[in-house]
Design a protein around this motif. Structure first.
Motif, PDB file in Angstrom:
ATOM      1  N   GLU A 309       0.842  -1.210  -0.019  1.00  0.00           N
ATOM      2  CA  GLU A 309       0.012   0.042  -0.035  1.00  0.00           C
ATOM      3  C   GLU A 309       0.884   1.283   0.046  1.00  0.00           C
ATOM      4  O   GLU A 309       0.624   2.111  -0.787  1.00  0.00           O
ATOM      5  N   VAL A 310       1.941   1.207   0.709  1.00  0.00           N
ATOM      6  CA  VAL A 310       2.679   2.370   0.889  1.00  0.00           C
ATOM      7  C   VAL A 310       3.388   2.571  -0.144  1.00  0.00           C
ATOM      8  O   VAL A 310       3.827   3.879  -0.755  1.00  0.00           O
ATOM      9  N   ILE A 311       3.873   1.528  -0.815  1.00  0.00           N
ATOM     10  CA  ILE A 311       4.789   1.662  -2.330  1.00  0.00           C
ATOM     11  C   ILE A 311       3.909   2.241  -3.156  1.00  0.00           C
ATOM     12  O   ILE A 311       4.339   3.165  -3.991  1.00  0.00           O
ATOM     13  N   GLN A 314       3.846   5.903  -2.786  1.00  0.00           N
ATOM     14  CA  GLN A 314       4.953   6.701  -3.046  1.00  0.00           C
ATOM     15  C   GLN A 314       4.709   6.751  -4.508  1.00  0.00           C
ATOM     16  O   GLN A 314       5.157   8.005  -4.799  1.00  0.00           O
ATOM     17  N   GLU A 315       4.414   6.025  -5.114  1.00  0.00           N
ATOM     18  CA  GLU A 315       4.716   6.135  -6.807  1.00  0.00           C
ATOM     19  C   GLU A 315       3.580   7.112  -7.066  1.00  0.00           C
ATOM     20  O   GLU A 315       3.987   8.295  -7.791  1.00  0.00           O
ATOM     21  N   ALA A 316       2.408   7.280  -6.466  1.00  0.00           N
ATOM     22  CA  ALA A 316       1.235   8.140  -6.678  1.00  0.00           C
ATOM     23  C   ALA A 316       1.829   9.591  -6.303  1.00  0.00           C
ATOM     24  O   ALA A 316       1.642  10.495  -6.924  1.00  0.00           O
ATOM     25  N   LYS A 317       2.396   9.667  -5.276  1.00  0.00           N
ATOM     26  CA  LYS A 317       3.059  10.937  -4.941  1.00  0.00           C
ATOM     27  C   LYS A 317       4.026  11.528  -5.852  1.00  0.00           C
ATOM     28  O   LYS A 317       4.215  12.855  -5.844  1.00  0.00           O
ATOM     29  N   THR A 318       4.803  10.628  -5.926  1.00  0.00           N
ATOM     30  CA  THR A 318       5.930  11.101  -7.057  1.00  0.00           C
ATOM     31  C   THR A 318       5.457  11.563  -8.279  1.00  0.00           C
ATOM     32  O   THR A 318       5.787  12.624  -8.758  1.00  0.00           O
ATOM     33  N   ASN A 319       4.449  10.796  -9.123  1.00  0.00           N
ATOM     34  CA  ASN A 319       3.645  11.265 -10.049  1.00  0.00           C
ATOM     35  C   ASN A 319       2.980  12.806  -9.902  1.00  0.00           C
ATOM     36  O   ASN A 319       2.845  13.591 -10.642  1.00  0.00           O
TER      37      ASN A 319
END
Length: 411
Positions: A309-311, A314-319
């Motif tokens: 879930e956290v991974i 992280q990808e969503a927040k980076t995008n």
């Protein structure tokens, strides 16, 4: 340190002219920073986030229990009468520090949100101040043009009395004066609205007098690429994304460590009464320490899902950060275009105003000595008014564009 050096290098490429308006504006910015309630909200949210650090970094509360045997249990050394036990749970090594780091990162993100709110407030104060400055200049220019038209009306009346001009010339002047007086009333109303808006940002009495300088600060940004680099490096919203991503990295560590065993250490103390036992330690209380336990996380799918879930987050927040960078870049291009347009208009209308003044002076002289069409004088006077107003508007627009770029830079 790198951020500070970068800001200083950028400021070295800006040409700044210090005038009285800047001193007044600086005072108002300080007042807004101290009084604005919206800014206080963001600061208190940041302070509240800091208070979470000692909460997540503390061990779970110890467990304490007391038991009394209504019917004592007979043992070899005597009857058990009561029992006290205490225990402390310890998470896996590094779990608490990871939680602290996570919350600290979120607190830093909250601070960047506070800084962004402060930068936005400063931009609102500056832009409103510049618009109010323009309104005051427009009022002065309009009053000056009404006085000029009044002198034209006097000249027209003289020519009418001498029979060398038609009374229509005097009527035309009066019509122009009426239009300007109506425009002047609207400008004063607009200035009142801006004054209330400005004072609301400062959270002071809306009727408080606002001191305006004689000129606006002149700032010219000399390098577009360096300005954009400064925006992308120092923007508070982008910095908040960095800390949010850092928070998610620590949350991933916490999720991983939660899937590891936890330890429980405690003691038991049993009160033994005197019975019929003949043992040498009869009636002696029993103390057991340490009592060690372990929590085994058997349901692995739950902990794997937490990590995954956290991974994904992280990808969503980076995008999301990348998308925000693109939006800010586009916004910077629009504001830079407005800044360049204001610079061009400043040069243009300064020259146009000068030419209109010369032309009007010539036309006035020719009208006084000949039967020149009075309409030409009025037309040129309207152009002079337009260029004078546009000159002041271009100056205010330029300063507002610079203020918005500074807002994007987190200033």
């Amino acid at each position: 340190m790198k951020k500070i050096i970068y800001i200083l290098s950028f400021l070295m490429l800006a040409l700044t002219v210090r005038v009285s308006a800047q001193n007044e504006l600086t005072t108002y910015l300080e007042t807004a920073a101290e009084n604005n309630p919206g800014l206080k909200v963001k600061f208190n949210e940041y302070m509240a986030a800091l208070e979470k650090v000692p909460q997540v970094g503390a061990l779970p509360d110890p467990t304490f229990a007391f038991g009394y045997f209504i019917q004592p249990v007979e043992t070899r050394v005597g009857p058990q009468q009561a029992k006290i036990s205490a225990s402390q749970m310890f998470p896996w090594f590094g779990t608490l520090s990871s939680r602290e780091n996570s919350v600290e990162a979120m607190a830093k993100a909250k601070y960047e949100v506070f800084e962004e709110a402060k930068s936005k407030l400063f931009y609102d104060v500056k832009s409103t101040y510049y618009n109010l400055f323009f309104m005051h200049q427009a009022i002065d220019i309009t009053i000056e043009n009404i006085d000029i038209l009044a002198s034209f009306k006097g000249l027209a009346n003289i020519k009418v009395e001498s029979g060398s001009a038609s009374a229509v010339d005097a009527y035309r002047v009066q019509m122009e004066i009426n239009d300007l007086e109506n425009q002047l009333a609207l400008l004063k109303d607009n200035a009142q609205v801006l004054s209330v808006k400005f004072n609301s940002f400062l959270n002071v009495d809306v009727n408080s007098n606002i001191q305006m300088g004689e000129k606006l600060t002149g700032v010219e940004l000399l390098d577009k690429h360096l300005a954009l680099d400064s925006v992308l490096m120092n923007n508070n919203t982008l910095a908040a994304f960095d800390y949010q991503i850092e928070d998610l990295q620590y949350r991933q560590k916490v999720a991983s460590k939660e899937g590891l065993p936890q330890f429980n250490i405690g003691f038991d103390y049993t009160f033994i009464g005197e019975g019929n036992s003949t043992a040498s330690n009869a009636g002696q209380d029993a103390f057991m320490f340490p009592k060690v336990g372990i929590t085994i996380p058997l349901y692995r799918n739950k902990y794997k899902a937490k990590v995954q879930e956290v991974i994904y987050l992280q990808e969503a927040k980076t995008n999301e950060k990348t998308d925000k960078e693109n939006s800010i870049t586009v916004l910077f291009e629009i504001v830079w275009k407005d800044y360049q347009d204001a610079l061009r208009r400043t040069v243009l209308y300064e020259e146009q105003e000068e030419l209109a003044e010369k032309s009007l002076s010539i036309l006035e002289s020719e009208y006084a000595t000949s039967n020149l069409n009075f309409e030409e004088i009025l037309r040129m006077e309207r152009k002079l008014l337009k260029y004078a107003l546009e000159m002041q508007k271009a100056t205010a627009d330029k300063e507002a564009a610079v203020a918005f770029i500074q807002y994007l830079q987190g200033q």
